[in-house]
Design an enzyme around this catalytic site. Structure first.
Site, mmCIF file in Angstrom:
data_model
loop_
_atom_site.group_PDB
_atom_site.id
_atom_site.type_symbol
_atom_site.label_atom_id
_atom_site.label_comp_id
_atom_site.label_asym_id
_atom_site.label_seq_id
_atom_site.Cartn_x
_atom_site.Cartn_y
_atom_site.Cartn_z
ATOM 1 N N GLU A 151 0.796 -1.238 0.000
ATOM 2 C CA GLU A 151 0.000 0.000 0.000
ATOM 3 C C GLU A 151 0.825 1.283 0.000
ATOM 4 O O GLU A 151 0.645 2.155 0.853
ATOM 5 C CB GLU A 151 -0.978 -0.029 1.189
ATOM 6 N N GLU A 256 -6.289 -10.687 -1.157
ATOM 7 C CA GLU A 256 -7.057 -10.468 0.077
ATOM 8 C C GLU A 256 -8.546 -10.470 -0.251
ATOM 9 O O GLU A 256 -9.317 -9.632 0.233
ATOM 10 C CB GLU A 256 -6.647 -9.139 0.733
HETATM 11 O O1 G3I Z 1 -3.420 -7.355 18.802
HETATM 12 C C1 G3I Z 1 -4.313 -6.407 19.411
HETATM 13 C C2 G3I Z 1 -4.771 -6.910 20.717
HETATM 14 O O2 G3I Z 1 -3.663 -7.004 21.584
HETATM 15 C C3 G3I Z 1 -5.832 -5.962 21.265
HETATM 16 O O3 G3I Z 1 -6.352 -6.463 22.450
HETATM 17 C C4 G3I Z 1 -6.965 -5.775 20.265
HETATM 18 C C5 G3I Z 1 -8.012 -4.771 20.732
HETATM 19 O O4 G3I Z 1 -8.682 -4.183 19.633
HETATM 20 O O5 G3I Z 1 -6.427 -5.316 19.072
HETATM 21 C C6 G3I Z 1 -5.500 -6.211 18.502
HETATM 22 O O6 G3I Z 1 -5.016 -5.669 17.332
HETATM 23 C C7 G3I Z 1 -5.895 -5.730 16.227
HETATM 24 C C8 G3I Z 1 -5.194 -6.524 15.139
HETATM 25 O O7 G3I Z 1 -5.958 -6.461 13.963
HETATM 26 C C9 G3I Z 1 -4.979 -7.982 15.531
HETATM 27 O O8 G3I Z 1 -6.204 -8.613 15.723
HETATM 28 C C10 G3I Z 1 -6.163 -4.313 15.770
HETATM 29 O O9 G3I Z 1 -6.945 -3.620 16.723
HETATM 30 C C11 G3I Z 1 -6.865 -4.312 14.436
HETATM 31 O O10 G3I Z 1 -6.933 -2.986 13.943
HETATM 32 C C12 G3I Z 1 -6.085 -5.160 13.457
HETATM 33 O O11 G3I Z 1 -6.771 -5.147 12.241
HETATM 34 C C13 G3I Z 1 -6.092 -5.700 11.139
HETATM 35 C C14 G3I Z 1 -5.787 -4.611 10.115
HETATM 36 O O12 G3I Z 1 -5.194 -5.182 8.967
HETATM 37 C C15 G3I Z 1 -4.872 -3.584 10.756
HETATM 38 O O13 G3I Z 1 -4.312 -2.729 9.949
HETATM 39 C C16 G3I Z 1 -6.976 -6.757 10.521
HETATM 40 O O14 G3I Z 1 -7.094 -7.850 11.435
HETATM 41 C C17 G3I Z 1 -6.377 -7.257 9.203
HETATM 42 O O15 G3I Z 1 -7.313 -8.070 8.555
HETATM 43 C C18 G3I Z 1 -6.051 -6.067 8.308
HETATM 44 O O16 G3I Z 1 -5.436 -6.564 7.143
HETATM 45 C C19 G3I Z 1 -5.146 -5.610 6.126
HETATM 46 C C20 G3I Z 1 -3.938 -6.117 5.363
HETATM 47 O O17 G3I Z 1 -2.889 -6.387 6.235
HETATM 48 C C21 G3I Z 1 -3.525 -5.123 4.283
HETATM 49 N N1 G3I Z 1 -4.628 -4.788 3.428
HETATM 50 C C22 G3I Z 1 -5.845 -4.351 4.061
HETATM 51 C C23 G3I Z 1 -6.273 -5.404 5.099
HETATM 52 C C24 G3I Z 1 -7.584 -5.034 5.695
HETATM 53 O O18 G3I Z 1 -7.446 -3.836 6.422
#
Ligand code: G3I
Length: 369
Positions: A151, A256
């Site tokens: 990205e 994805e």
């Molecule tokens: O790990 C923490 C945890 O410790 C905490 O308790 C919890 C509370 O909200 O958050 C956890 O982190 C989360 C993480 O996923 C792991 O589950 C984040 O809040 C959450 O924002 C994060 O979201 C991920 C996102 O990328 C972050 O940028 C999504 O799961 C994941 O599917 C998404 O993937 C991205 C690709 O990497 C790139 N392309 C877009 C795609 C969708 O956004």
């Protein structure tokens, strides 16, 4: 549903009611066409998710870690790496004979705080070099491929004003690939982004890829993420993109894929994780279950998409779904937290949906099989 896909849907319903339901396998169905992948989370990597433990070996031959190889998790301190979960994923995939697409080396999001706080360019460059070199080298020969840069572009095709761009300038992408090539000579190297099927952003991606190639640096493929809405899949843009990217001599992947069915708070399609909206019951219409008409509409959309992918097999080398089943999809919490979305092929109990059967049926009815 379009007239074209109507017989297909009935065929799909028929096969779904037959014993096929127990045996149909995505990876077996498309074995001569492209890899079929899924993004996996920590519970799935640790084999604590019994549904996924059943589905993954049966259905998929490629896995992408959804979060655990991102800088925030794998490189939490300047001199501190946390390889535990990534190592587990590599072991699990080896045991099951599955390819790993490592995700990702360089991304502005999920970047640890200590990196965001670096103020001088030399220290930033030292971190950048060390990060790519250490991680890419550790997994060389163990993972199949890397999303080296994720990205880097704006919607208009210009470079995103990320910390990497601010600190290192336009060339950071070429530099990232150069470092990855050196550290991981046996690993395929990819650029990954969303909306790069759209003409302006696609042109930016093409320019970026040509720049890497002109520098004599290896890039093996491009990942079009594919976070689309089932009601509005941009098939024409996707087809033009497959042609344009493969003309550069690289693999094209859909990395994805998910086709959401919920309303979007905005008019545009994006996967920009920073953009969120507040919960409102009207925006969560299927909390009690997915209506048949919507399931059919999604099955039709997936069928059209796979018909296109099959027409370009050989150029398209992998289709990865962003999750294993609907329960784990990021789209339940984005752009609005706490909704019930249904973007994948398996439902919340790991049972195949209409979309699963429509994809299998497309393969069985297409001239391309
Ligand atoms: O790990 C923490 C945890 O410790 C905490 O308790 C919890 C509370 O909200 O958050 C956890 O982190 C989360 C993480 O996923 C792991 O589950 C984040 O809040 C959450 O924002 C994060 O979201 C991920 C996102 O990328 C972050 O940028 C999504 O799961 C994941 O599917 C998404 O993937 C991205 C690709 O990497 C790139 N392309 C877009 C795609 C969708 O956004």
């Amino acid at each position: 549903m379009s007239q074209k896909n109507l017989p297909l849907f009935f065929f799909a319903v028929f096969v779904s009611q037959a014993t096929f339901a127990q045996t149909a396998s995505l990876k077996a169905t498309f074995r001569n066409d492209f890899l079929i992948g899924a993004a996996v989370n920590t519970r799935q990597i640790e084999e604590r998710d019994t549904t996924a433990a059943r589905l993954i070996p049966a259905q998929f031959n490629a896995l992408t870690p959804e979060n655990i190889m991102k800088a925030e998790v794998i490189h939490p301190g300047w001199d501190r790496y946390n390889f535990e979960l990534a190592d587990k994923l590599v072991d699990y995939a080896r045991k099951q004979g599955i390819h790993v697409n490592a995700h990702n080396l360089i991304w502005h999001s999920q970047l640890p705080r200590y990196v965001q706080r670096i103020k001088d360019v030399d220290s930033f460059r030292t971190w950048f070099t060390g990060h790519i070199s250490a991680i890419a080298a550790r997994y060389d020969g163990k993972v199949y491929s890397w999303d080296v840069v994720n990205e880097a572009l704006n919607e208009d095709g210009t470079m995103r004003n990320s910390i990497f761009h601010k600190m290192l300038g336009d060339d950071f992408v070429v530099e990232a690939f150069r470092l990855a090539q050196k550290a991981a000579p046996h690993t395929k190297l990819y650029y990954n982004d969303y909306n790069i099927e759209q003409p302006a952003k696609r042109a930016g991606a093409i320019a970026l890829i040509k720049k890497i190639q002109a520098a004599g640096v290896r890039i093996d493929g491009v990942g079009i993420q594919g976070h689309w809405r089932a009601a509005n899949v941009p098939l024409k843009d996707i087809e033009e993109s497959i042609r344009a990217f493969s003309a550069l001599g690289i693999e094209v992947m859909f990395t994805e894929l998910d086709l959401g069915v919920l309303p979007n708070p905005w008019d545009n399609t994006t996967a920009e994780v920073g953009q969120t909206a507040a919960y409102n019951a009207n925006m969560n219409p299927y909390a009690g279950g997915l209506p048949d008409s919507v399931e059919r509409m999604q099955a039709d959309a997936y069928a059209s998409l796979f018909r296109l992918f099959l027409a370009y097999k050989g150029k398209v080398t992998r289709i990865t779904f962003w999750g294993v089943d609907d329960s784990g999809s990021w789209l339940n919490d984005w752009p609005i937290r706490g909704r019930t979305n249904y973007p994948l092929l398996f439902d919340r109990h790991g049972q195949p949906k209409g979309s699963f059967f429509s994809i299998i049926a497309i393969k069985n009815t297409t001239a391309n099989n």
